[in-house]
Enzyme design. Structure first.
Site, PDB file in Angstrom:
ATOM      1  N   THR A 100       0.769  -0.960   0.058  1.00 61.65           N
ATOM      2  CA  THR A 100       0.112  -0.197  -0.141  1.00 61.65           C
ATOM      3  C   THR A 100       0.971   0.918   0.118  1.00 61.65           C
ATOM      4  O   THR A 100       0.914   2.003  -0.961  1.00 61.65           O
ATOM      5  CB  THR A 100      -0.762   0.166   1.275  1.00 61.65           C
ATOM      6  N   ASP A 103      -0.604  -1.284  18.124  1.00 61.29           N
ATOM      7  CA  ASP A 103      -0.405  -0.152  17.610  1.00 61.29           C
ATOM      8  C   ASP A 103      -0.840   1.320  17.318  1.00 61.29           C
ATOM      9  O   ASP A 103       0.864   2.056  17.090  1.00 61.29           O
ATOM     10  CB  ASP A 103      -0.944  -0.482  16.126  1.00 61.29           C
ATOM     11  N   LYS A 143       3.110   4.150  18.478  1.00 63.50           N
ATOM     12  CA  LYS A 143       2.708   5.545  17.513  1.00 63.50           C
ATOM     13  C   LYS A 143       3.317   6.534  19.384  1.00 63.50           C
ATOM     14  O   LYS A 143       4.032   7.405  19.148  1.00 63.50           O
ATOM     15  CB  LYS A 143       1.567   6.077  16.896  1.00 63.50           C
TER      16      LYS A 143
END
Ligand SMILES: NC(=O)c1ccc[n+]([C@@H]2O[C@H](COP(=O)([O-])OP(=O)(O)OC[C@H]3O[C@@H](n4cnc5c(N)ncnc54)[C@H](OP(=O)(O)O)[C@@H]3O)[C@@H](O)[C@H]2O)c1
Length: 434
Positions: free
Chosen positions: A18, A207, A211
């Site tokens: 992607t 996830d 971050k």
């Protein structure tokens, strides 16, 4: 003005999924604009992915192909390696290490790698005078790394909080607006491509935690400390919690919060109830948002798309332009040698209000028992909601507390859970009054 004499910046791209394919398309489409902004061309000289035959929607016939991204990092002759494979170990980590060891700059979107090995990578790069740029690793198209590290460089930042995972924000938004359950909305999100077949990294908060650990390092000038992030995902949030939240004046968001406190640095990811009036409460769907509390600039809010080929490629190419221009900033905002170990503040020390949902037997004295369990831990209740009556059957009861500490709240919940009039494990969502 562009300098026609300057040699192109030669780049090698590892990973053509992607983001990788998105980067190649962006470079193709915006070639002349990028050249003007860099003063030189950015030239893709090599690429690597697993399957050579796959159509990626971009022309690859003029670039060198490598089956092995590590060999590409060492041998392609590029000035810079773009790592877009993903994962904290294996080929992504080896590609970045080899690029730095052979004297090449690195641009990556890999939050897992940086959350776990970020400090070591920064030290290695700095020792060799190389750049490692990672704008795309946090909140996709939002220029939050640059915003914090450069835009707010004159400030001391005391807190960062944000919606850092678009999949979770999409699921929570759909649950609220349609009244459907988590599992139902997750299945839809998977069909629409907003959630992975294995959604655990997203919905379990990992996830967002990756971050947050990176953001905390940039905000506070401390070594990246993923291991200290408290993580709770969104699987336990039920459709009914959105109705109660609405009545109480809240929205439910999965937030990452990093805060300097007297006890040390708090880093936590969990579902939160936030006042409907907080700007972050109205950031819905796949959008991300980050709020920074800075001493001179005050409160700054960043909102945008946190994922997808276009926004993520935009961030990757912005990093390429910086490096092509020769602009350089310490990787995490201060020299790697100065990235001190932070003292983590334990989750038990968190202070704030709580929302609790219980399923209790509708029987005299039950509410008094709950109130006593709270009182015994010094937790004071603020609001209490009970809907309907159903003698000797289960009825839902919801309460909110005044500010208290997590340790007291957990002890009170353990006592309540052990009571034979409480029919399901208590559900708790932390309230954040931004
Ligand atoms: N997707 C997003 O919106 C987004 C947003 C922000 C950050 N990121 C980060 O960007 C990175 C890439 O994500 P993505 O979504 O683009 O992933 P993806 O679509 O799964 O693409 C991964 C690419 O890596 C290649 N690859 C995997 N193993 C390899 C190996 N051993 N050797 C060579 N190539 C290998 C794959 O090759 P094949 O194509 O041949 O299988 C594929 O082209 C990750 O770190 C991710 O966390 C993604």
């Amino acid at each position: 003005m562009p300098n026609a004499q300057q040699a192109p910046l030669k780049i090698a791209v590892a990973g053509l999924g992607t983001v990788g394919a998105g980067v190649l398309k962006l470079l193709e489409t915006q070639g002349s604009l990028i050249e003007q902004r860099c003063g030189r061309r950015i030239e893709v000289v090599a690429v690597s992915a697993r399957s050579k035959g796959k159509d990626r929607g971009v022309a690859l016939s003029r670039v060198q192909w490598f089956d092995d991204p590590v060999a590409m990092a060492a041998q392609s002759g590029a000035d810079l390696v773009v790592e877009l494979i993903g994962g904290s170990e294996g080929p992504a980590r080896d590609t970045v290490a080899t690029a730095l060891e052979t004297g090449r700059h690195v641009v990556t979107a890999n939050k897992a790698l940086l959350a776990i090995h970020g400090t070591e990578i920064a030290q290695k790069a700095e020792a060799r005078g190389l750049a490692v740029a990672f704008e795309a690793a946090v909140a996709g198209g939002i220029p939050i790394i640059k915003g914090l590290r450069e835009g707010l460089a004159a400030n001391s930042v005391s807190e960062i909080h944000g919606i850092l995972n678009g999949t979770c924000n999409y699921i929570l938004t759909e649950m609220r607006t349609t009244g459907r359950d988590f599992a139902d909305v997750l299945a839809d999100a998977q069909d629409l491509g907003y959630a992975e077949a294995d959604p655990s990294f997203d919905v379990d908060g990992v996830d967002a935690a990756h971050k947050l650990a990176i953001l905390a390092s940039v905000a506070f000038g401390t070594a990246v400390d993923f291991a200290s992030v408290f993580i709770e995902g969104i699987r336990q949030v039920a459709a009914v919690d959105f109705d109660y939240a609405d009545q109480l004046g809240f929205r439910i968001k999965l937030l990452g919060i990093a805060r300097r406190t007297d006890a040390g640095i708090e880093q936590r990811v969990h579902p939160c109830m936030v006042p409907k009036t907080a700007p972050i409460a109205s950031v819905d769907g796949v959008f991300n948002a980050v709020v920074a509390q800075a001493d001179f600039a005050d409160r700054v809010l960043f909102v945008g798309r946190g994922a997808g080929a276009g926004p993520t490629a935009s961030a990757v190419v912005a990093d390429l332009i910086d490096i092509a221009r020769g602009r350089s900033t310490p990787i995490f905002g201060v020299s790697a040698g100065l990235l001190g170990a932070a003292t983590p503040s334990p989750m038990e020390a968190r202070r704030g209000a709580y929302y609790v949902r219980l399923m209790v037997k509708d029987r005299p004295g039950v509410i008094a028992d709950i109130a006593a369990a709270m009182r015994d831990q010094g937790v004071s209740m603020e609001q209490f909601l009970q809907r309907g009556r159903s003698p000797d059957e289960g009825v839902p009861v919801v309460l909110t507390t005044h500010d208290t500490d997590e340790a007291s709240m957990q002890r009170a919940l353990a006592t309540i859970a052990a009571s034979d009039t409480v029919l399901e494990p208590p559900r708790m969502i932390r309230i954040e009054q931004f």
